[in-house]
Scaffold this active site. Structure first.
Site, mmCIF file in Angstrom:
data_model
loop_
_atom_site.group_PDB
_atom_site.id
_atom_site.type_symbol
_atom_site.label_atom_id
_atom_site.label_comp_id
_atom_site.label_asym_id
_atom_site.label_seq_id
_atom_site.Cartn_x
_atom_site.Cartn_y
_atom_site.Cartn_z
ATOM 1 N N GLU A 1 88.001 136.513 24.051
ATOM 2 C CA GLU A 1 89.018 135.716 24.678
ATOM 3 C C GLU A 1 88.723 134.281 24.341
ATOM 4 O OE1 GLU A 1 89.163 134.246 28.698
ATOM 5 O OE2 GLU A 1 87.689 135.703 29.293
ATOM 6 N N LYS B 1 84.009 138.006 39.329
ATOM 7 C CA LYS B 1 83.195 136.789 39.868
ATOM 8 C C LYS B 1 83.265 136.815 41.431
ATOM 9 C CE LYS B 1 85.327 134.267 36.476
ATOM 10 N NZ LYS B 1 86.233 135.024 36.110
HETATM 11 N N1 PSU Z 1 85.566 134.756 33.023
HETATM 12 C C1 PSU Z 1 84.713 133.797 32.842
HETATM 13 N N2 PSU Z 1 85.303 132.737 32.467
HETATM 14 C C2 PSU Z 1 86.606 132.478 32.589
HETATM 15 C C3 PSU Z 1 87.428 133.793 32.803
HETATM 16 C C4 PSU Z 1 86.832 134.537 33.091
HETATM 17 O O1 PSU Z 1 83.481 134.057 32.668
HETATM 18 O O2 PSU Z 1 87.226 131.317 32.100
HETATM 19 C C5 PSU Z 1 88.655 133.631 32.580
HETATM 20 C C6 PSU Z 1 89.604 134.899 31.846
HETATM 21 O O3 PSU Z 1 90.212 134.361 30.900
HETATM 22 C C7 PSU Z 1 90.250 135.308 32.965
HETATM 23 C C8 PSU Z 1 90.731 134.461 33.727
HETATM 24 O O4 PSU Z 1 91.191 136.164 32.490
HETATM 25 O O5 PSU Z 1 89.819 133.207 33.826
HETATM 26 C C9 PSU Z 1 91.427 134.692 35.021
HETATM 27 O O6 PSU Z 1 92.176 133.326 35.516
HETATM 28 P P1 PSU Z 1 93.246 134.003 36.742
HETATM 29 O O7 PSU Z 1 92.225 134.220 37.896
HETATM 30 O O8 PSU Z 1 93.965 132.476 36.950
HETATM 31 O O9 PSU Z 1 94.056 135.192 36.403
#
Ligand code: PSU
Ligand code: MN
Length: 310
Positions: free
Chosen positions: A30, A164
């Site tokens: 990604e 996380k």
């Molecule tokens: N995991 C990481 N760093 C990130 C993300 C995930 O270690 O930056 C990103 C991923 O792209 C994930 C997004 O899909 O955060 C989730 O964002 P939200 O909680 O707004 O859906």
């Protein structure tokens, strides 16, 4: 049909194209982690290292991003460098991916959007750091990452280090179960919590080899169940920050986000960068280590899936 979509919207790097044509092992990566997840220059350095880890484990990396409305499957060195400091890059999920394509915008793909693009290209395995999930305070915010619904509908295996611990982990697992997503602990009985090897939650399923995971994925496909598989791979012990140590930092970061009124798409990037500051960079070192660890496992899974069935 898929072929038409590919030729109309996708720019697939020649190396990726060739690997896909031969039925070889390809791992999608990604780009939100590059633009919104890590500071410069560690973001670009990590993206390159992760690609090297995929290669070192026998697969071809395909980092995915939207540049001027084109869905790039595999980035050039120059594109990756540019992405590392670009400021007009949207954070794209399922809801806004078509806008970015239609309007010719630049966009980094989250887990959800990367899964969509990987599937359009015919890639079955994707490595990331941690998925988005159900946020703490969901009762009032209704903030549930679109990553979870994407896992339910798009047939791509996502290798992560769990979710996380800034999220509501029990509700994240409940939601995945409701939506029919197999959640597999790789060599663990406990659900990993990103910076930490284990949360206090049991992981729903456990498998101990890439071959066993490939079997599960093939069986799910054969049964026509649709949707993806989530593999939770604990961060290596040498790189982890134990959950009880991380808890204090996380609680403070979540409270700060709330006090400042951070909402929507900004929440995850805000929490990640605040934690890097609060831990004096330690959370970033752990984040880098776990992404590389996931890339290695994803490559091994992709290799196993690419082999003809025994
Ligand atoms: N995991 C990481 N760093 C990130 C993300 C995930 O270690 O930056 C990103 C991923 O792209 C994930 C997004 O899909 O955060 C989730 O964002 P939200 O909680 O707004 O859906
Ligand atoms: Mn959200």
């Amino acid at each position: 049909m898929k072929h038409d979509i590919a030729s109309r919207f996708l720019d697939i790097a020649p190396e990726v194209q060739e690997a896909l044509r031969q039925g070889g092992a390809v791992v999608a990566l990604e780009s939100t982690i590059i633009t919104h997840g890590m500071p410069h220059p560690q973001n670009v350095a990590t993206a390159r290292e992760v690609e090297a880890v995929v290669r070192g484990n026998g697969a071809v990396p395909a980092t995915i991003a939207i540049i001027e409305g084109r869905i790039k499957i595999g980035l050039s060195d120059a594109e990756l460098d540019w992405l590392g400091t670009a400021t007009d890059v949207m954070k794209l999920s399922r809801a806004d991916l078509p806008y970015a394509v239609a309007a010719g915008r630049h966009g980094a793909t989250t887990v959800a959007a990367t899964m969509i693009c990987a599937h359009l290209a015919g890639i079955r395995v994707f490595a990331t750091g941690g998925i988005g999930g159900v946020h703490q305070g969901v009762e009032s915010t209704m903030d549930i990452s679109a990553d979870l619904d994407e896992l339910a509908r798009t047939p791509v295996a996502v290798i992560c280090a769990g979710a996380k611990a800034i999220l509501d982990l029990p509700r994240t697992l409940e939601y995945l179960e409701t939506r029919g997503v197999p959640v597999v602990g790789y060599g663990t009985d406990r659900f990993p919590a990103f910076w930490s090897r284990a949360s206090d939650l049991p992981v729903p399923l456990r498998l101990d080899s890439p071959e066993a995971m490939a079997d599960l994925i093939r069986t799910k496909e054969s049964l026509g169940l649709g949707g993806g598989v989530l593999v939770a791979n604990p961060v290596p012990a040498a790189d982890e920050i134990p959950a009880d140590e991380m808890r204090t930092f996380i609680d403070a970061a979540v409270a700060e986000a709330k006090a400042r009124g951070v909402a929507g798409k900004a929440v995850t990037p805000f929490l990640l960068s605040t934690l890097v500051e609060r831990t004096n960079g330690r959370s970033l070192a752990t984040n880098i280590a776990l992404v590389k660890n996931n890339a290695a496992l994803a490559a091994r899974l992709a290799v196993s899936l690419a082999r003809p069935e025994a």
